[in-house]
Design an enzyme around this catalytic site. Structure first.
Site, PDB file in Angstrom:
ATOM      1  N   SER A  25      27.386  75.114  20.794  1.00 22.51           N
ATOM      2  CA  SER A  25      28.389  74.456  21.634  1.00 22.51           C
ATOM      3  C   SER A  25      27.798  74.056  22.992  1.00 22.51           C
ATOM      4  O   SER A  25      26.857  73.274  23.026  1.00 22.51           O
ATOM      5  CB  SER A  25      29.598  75.386  21.780  1.00 22.51           C
ATOM      6  OG  SER A  25      30.695  74.725  22.331  1.00 22.51           O
ATOM      7  N   ASP A 126      34.896  72.297  11.836  1.00 28.84           N
ATOM      8  CA  ASP A 126      34.823  72.431  13.300  1.00 28.84           C
ATOM      9  C   ASP A 126      35.806  71.459  13.947  1.00 28.84           C
ATOM     10  O   ASP A 126      35.677  70.237  13.797  1.00 28.84           O
ATOM     11  CB  ASP A 126      33.401  72.125  13.770  1.00 28.84           C
ATOM     12  CG  ASP A 126      33.158  72.495  15.229  1.00 28.84           C
ATOM     13  OD1 ASP A 126      34.117  72.451  16.026  1.00 28.84           O
ATOM     14  OD2 ASP A 126      32.008  72.809  15.579  1.00 28.84           O
ATOM     15  N   HIS A 161      33.934  76.275  14.446  1.00 28.23           N
ATOM     16  CA  HIS A 161      33.067  76.181  15.611  1.00 28.23           C
ATOM     17  C   HIS A 161      32.451  77.553  15.867  1.00 28.23           C
ATOM     18  O   HIS A 161      33.098  78.440  16.437  1.00 28.23           O
ATOM     19  CB  HIS A 161      33.889  75.729  16.814  1.00 28.23           C
ATOM     20  CG  HIS A 161      33.080  75.325  18.000  1.00 28.23           C
ATOM     21  ND1 HIS A 161      32.305  74.195  18.028  1.00 28.23           N
ATOM     22  CD2 HIS A 161      32.916  75.924  19.218  1.00 28.23           C
ATOM     23  CE1 HIS A 161      31.715  74.093  19.198  1.00 28.23           C
ATOM     24  NE2 HIS A 161      32.067  75.141  19.936  1.00 28.23           N
TER      25      HIS A 161
END
Length: 355
Positions: A25, A126, A161
């Site tokens: 991320s 995600d 995610h």
């Protein structure tokens, strides 16, 4: 930490060129920035749910640095959740910007990237950073000359995610919420290092090296007020490296994502809410698998730590790495350059390990 003590980050005569970096991320976006800014130091990178270099400046660039409001809008609506694929980051534009940035002397020569090995991953479930964005990261590197056979691109695993582990206590694979560490039946960190470095010895069953806690502030200097980095960082030093038995050990830098730093704290109305302190602050550097495979392969793992800041000047409440320029207003150099606050600090840590 080493014997429960805070130590000074040591020198281990590590390689100056065969190092690598990975992140999830915001850590993935920062991985790309650091990879390009200091490409002479790295042999490869692992990017989990991250976009291309200067992604937050895909549109509406103003001079060398796009105005902050535009960067924030790009970050949210182009680099994370584009409405349709056509509004995803413009890889060719960002390639041109990367070349211009190198020509201006702000980052290393992009020609250094040609032989690097890349692991790029996007979970098909995600909903934080869409897969269309991560696809542009692959295109970006290919346009810069990275050989296609050097890129391992994965987009067919129904993961949310997260960084993926085989820990049964971690979140379900499709989860899209903190701590962003999901159980998918394999250690993604191992796959990253194997792709970058080739065949490696199996991960050690027991850790016989040291997980050290060190003072990061010595690497920040006068930049500390706007760095949004924690007081402490962590490093795993394998046992043979500690014993001086390894010539030029390699270093892998592992960058956590938002809300994953050791001292992450929720912010309410601009103030830290200690009552909401999550219980998973050390998970990224203890349970994601890096240390066990590093132990058996003499790889030092460096875990720099970002922290939440929301003081009216620096607005980074979730403890994200600076990939959209929240520090640029106060720092002397753009957030993506060699001299950017966070990039400079992390590379100083790497230099210490290499000394």
């Amino acid at each position: 930490m080493a014997n429960g003590k805070i130590v000074q980050l040591g020198s281990y005569a590590a390689s100056k060129q065969k190092n690598s970096i990975s992140g999830l991320s915001s850590g993935a976006f920062m991985t790309v920035q650091l990879h390009l800014a200091r490409s002479a130091s790295f042999a490869g990178a692992g990017i989990i749910a991250g976009g291309p270099f200067r992604c937050a400046e895909t549109y509406q660039a103003g001079g060398m640095v796009t105005p902050q409001d535009s960067r924030i809008e790009n970050s949210l609506y182009i680099c994370m959740n584009p409405l349709i694929p056509a509004t995803s980051p413009d890889a060719q534009r960002l390639v041109n910007m990367a070349r211009d940035t190198a020509q201006a002397g702000l980052i290393d020569d992009v020609a250094n990237l040609a032989d690097d090995r890349l692991y790029i991953f996007t979970g098909s479930e995600d909903d934080v950073v869409y897969s269309d964005v991560v696809l542009r990261t692959r295109e970006f590197y290919e346009m810069l000359g990275v050989k296609r056979e050097n890129i391992a691109y994965h987009d067919n695993i129904p993961a949310g995610h997260s960084i993926i582990t085989d820990n049964p206590e971690d979140s379900a694979l499709a989860t899209n919420q903190p701590p962003y560490i999901n159980n998918g039946g394999f250690m993604q960190s191992h796959d990253i290092l194997r792709h970058i470095y080739g065949p490696l010895k199996p991960p050690a069953e027991q850790l016989t090296g040291q997980l050290q806690c060190f003072d990061q502030t010595e690497f920040l200097g006068d930049d500390a007020p706007w760095a949004s980095m924690s007081k402490f960082g962590y490093a795993y030093i394998p046992s043979r490296v500690l014993a001086g038995e390894v010539a030029e050990p390699r270093v892998h830098i592992a960058l956590h994502g938002c809300k994953q730093g050791y001292n992450y704290t929720d912010y309410v109305n601009g103030r830290a809410d200690i009552a909401n302190q999550p219980p998973y602050g050390n998970r990224y550097f203890t349970t994601t698998g890096y240390n066990h495979i590093a132990e058996s392969n003499d790889i030092i793992v460096l875990y720099p730590q970002a922290e939440g800041t929301d003081n009216g000047e620096i607005q980074n409440p979730d403890g994200c790495w600076d990939w959209w320029g929240y520090s640029t207003r106060y720092a002397e150099s753009p957030y993506y350059s060699r001299e950017a606050v966070q990039i400079k600090a992390i590379h100083k840590m790497l230099d210490r390990l290499c000394a």
